[in-house]
Every structure is written in C-alpha cells, then in structure tokens.
Design an enzyme around this catalytic site. Structure first.
Site, PDB file in Angstrom:
ATOM      1  N   ASP A  62       0.690  -1.229  -0.157  1.00 18.31           N
ATOM      2  CA  ASP A  62       0.194  -0.054  -0.015  1.00 18.31           C
ATOM      3  C   ASP A  62       0.735   1.253   0.048  1.00 18.31           C
ATOM      4  OD1 ASP A  62       0.938  -0.607   2.726  1.00 18.31           O
ATOM      5  OD2 ASP A  62      -1.027  -0.766   3.309  1.00 18.31           O
TER       6      ASP A  62
ATOM      7  N   ASN B 265      -7.640  -2.920  14.235  1.00 16.12           N
ATOM      8  CA  ASN B 265      -8.936  -3.444  14.055  1.00 16.12           C
ATOM      9  C   ASN B 265      -8.962  -4.648  13.187  1.00 16.12           C
ATOM     10  OD1 ASN B 265      -8.147  -2.303  11.567  1.00 16.12           O
ATOM     11  ND2 ASN B 265      -9.365  -0.713  11.628  1.00 16.12           N
TER      12      ASN B 265
ATOM     13  N   HIS C   2      -7.188  -4.842  10.127  1.00 15.67           N
ATOM     14  CA  HIS C   2      -7.194  -4.675   8.877  1.00 15.67           C
ATOM     15  C   HIS C   2      -5.847  -5.384   8.036  1.00 15.67           C
ATOM     16  CE1 HIS C   2      -4.794  -0.733   9.693  1.00 15.67           C
ATOM     17  NE2 HIS C   2      -3.962  -1.501   9.211  1.00 15.67           N
TER      18      HIS C   2
HETATM   19  C1  F6R Z   1       1.477  -1.463   6.061  1.00 11.32           C
HETATM   20  C2  F6R Z   1       0.166  -2.186   6.359  1.00 11.32           C
HETATM   21  C3  F6R Z   1      -0.548  -2.261   7.584  1.00 11.32           C
HETATM   22  C4  F6R Z   1       0.093  -2.308   8.762  1.00 11.32           C
HETATM   23  C5  F6R Z   1      -0.840  -2.406  10.007  1.00 11.32           C
HETATM   24  C6  F6R Z   1      -0.062  -2.504  11.283  1.00 11.32           C
HETATM   25  O1  F6R Z   1       1.999  -1.692   4.851  1.00 11.32           O
HETATM   26  O2  F6R Z   1      -0.263  -2.538   5.343  1.00 11.32           O
HETATM   27  O3  F6R Z   1      -1.653  -3.052   7.414  1.00 11.32           O
HETATM   28  O4  F6R Z   1       0.517  -3.549   8.782  1.00 11.32           O
HETATM   29  O5  F6R Z   1      -1.334  -1.066   9.884  1.00 11.32           O
HETATM   30  O6  F6R Z   1       0.980  -1.499  11.397  1.00 11.32           O
HETATM   31  P1  F6R Z   1       2.051  -1.549  12.661  1.00 11.32           P
HETATM   32  O7  F6R Z   1       2.979  -2.702  12.117  1.00 11.32           O
HETATM   33  O8  F6R Z   1       2.636  -0.021  12.440  1.00 11.32           O
HETATM   34  O9  F6R Z   1       1.347  -1.840  13.971  1.00 11.32           O
END
Ligand code: F6R
Length: 248
Positions: free
Chosen positions: A67, A136, A138
């Site tokens: 992303d 959440n 995602h």
């Molecule tokens: C990043 C991504 C997100 C993160 C998620 C967790 O490329 O796709 O899904 O993996 O938001 O973020 P962190 O690792 O900062 O807790």
C-alpha cells in the site's frame, strides 16, 4: 496455519526475517510482497544485517508493496516508498526497477490500481506475502467493512487507523485519510503468507483472525481460507489465543 510463538518483538523480528531469508535462499528470484509499519522494521533490520554478512542477496528478488498513502510523494518521510527505501532497499542489492509501491501521487487512481493488479498478475502473484495487522484486523489497508474487496483499490482509512498513524505526523489533520491498497485477490493469491504481530494491542485482531468467524468485519479472518499461512507473533500478541487454550 503454522504459529511461531516468540518471547518479544526482537525474537518475532528475527523469526520473521528467517522465514523471508529462507524464501530468498530457496528461490533467489522470488516475488516478495512487502509491508510497512512498526511490525516489520525489526525483520528488515535483520535482513539488511544478513545481507551485509553475505548470507543472502536480493539481486534477483522482485518486490511489490501492499500500500501507499494517497497524496504523499516518494520522498515524503512518511510515505511507504520512503519507508521501504530507508528500512530495506537502500541497504541491499535489490534492483530499484524491481521494487514496486503504488504511486500515491497518481492523477488517475483507478488506472494506477488496475496497473498494479496487472503487474502482480504478470508476476504470478507473490511467492511470499508479508503482512502486519491493524488493531481493527485490517491487512494492507483493507479496512473492516461489508465485503472483501478483491482488486487494488482506494481506501478511506478508518478513524482508528488514522489515530494509530497520527503518531508519525505533526497533527491529526496532516495524517493522510486515503490510501491505495492491494486487495484480497493479490494478498490471497500469494503462495505463502507471513503474518506478523507484536504487542497486546494486536491480541484481539490476532484472536479474531485465527479463531473468529471469517468476515469482512475482521479482514484478517480471510487468512483462514489460505492454505499456507505462517503466523509469527510475540506472546503479548498471542495472549488471547493462549488464554482461550489454543495450542501455540
Ligand atoms: C502496512 C500495512 C498495514 C500495517 C498495519 C500494522 O503496509 O499494510 O496493514 O501492517 O497497519 O501497522 P504496524 O505494524 O505499524 O502496527
């Protein structure tokens, strides 16, 4: 799903890096689906270290990132392109043209999303897709919703995600509100998925993704349908699974 239970963030990072290094050694021209965020930083640090020691190289590796924020340029220090350059690409011998991150500055997001999917399809999908997970649930920026979105698409980030990202920006208003994200088609098309998580704030998302109903309300739950998922997490992130008696 194979689950590696690690003591803390450092051990989780080392194990995750070992899985990625194993993929590169097994298949030097592999396609790595890569993630950004706090979770993979440590794993990237290990990979750079092992590259410098000569254990692995990225000469033939191709990468596709999950992303990118809409509106951030590659040289903005919070863009995901910048993150990848500074955490991994600038320190290893990957060929710059072989690294792809969605173009957050594109004037035509629909065309960029279609182009990104066509590229991933042309590679035959990722050999290994690395994923972090949001509080959440995602994955990528596939936020909880009414359906799983297959294609790469523009996402309106949820308030919880914007709040979580706000720590990296001067004010809440500066946090991007949209991102381009790989859809579930590209993620689930990967031959192997490496899901990583650290910290108690991820315990619900991990529990729901591993044990909960398969629902777009928890995007990570779709991973239950993938035949080759490796979960590498520390004890805090696994705590709800452990408390529920799941063998990890
Ligand atoms: C990043 C991504 C997100 C993160 C998620 C967790 O490329 O796709 O899904 O993996 O938001 O973020 P962190 O690792 O900062 O807790």
């Amino acid at each position: 799903m194979r689950i590696y239970r690690e003591k803390d963030y450092e051990a989780m990072s080392r194990r995750a890096a070992a899985v990625i290094a194993g993929e590169i050694i097994h298949n030097p021209a592999c396609v790595l689906g890569l993630a950004t965020g706090s979770t993979p930083e440590g794993a990237y640090r290990y990979l750079v270290d092992w590259y410098k020691q000569g254990f692995i190289n990225f000469r033939h590796v191709l990468s596709v990132n999950l992303d990118e924020y809409v509106g951030l340029s590659p040289d903005h220090d919070q863009s995901y392109r910048y993150f990848m350059q500074s955490n991994l690409f600038d320190h290893v011998d990957i060929v710059p043209e072989n690294t792809r991150v969605p173009d957050g500055l594109t004037a035509d997001t629909d065309a960029e999303c279609a182009r990104y999917d066509a590229y991933i399809l042309s590679l035959g999908y990722a050999s290994l897709q690395l994923l972090g997970i949001g509080r959440n649930g995602h994955i990528g920026f596939n936020e909880p919703g009414d359906c799983f979105v297959k294609q790469t698409h523009v996402v309106d980030l949820t308030e919880s995600t914007i709040d979580a990202n706000a720590r990296f920006f001067p004010t809440w208003d500066d946090v991007p509100k949209q991102a381009i994200s790989m859809g579930m088609g590209a993620i689930m098309g990967a031959k192997k998925i490496l899901l990583c998580a650290s910290g108690e704030e991820k315990a619900d998302a991990i529990y729901n993704s591993v044990c909960g109903p398969i629902t777009p309300g928890c995007p990570g739950s779709i991973l239950q349908l993938h035949p080759n998922v490796v979960l590498v997490a520390d004890e805090a992130a696994l705590s709800k699974l452990i408390a529920a008696g799941v063998k990890v």
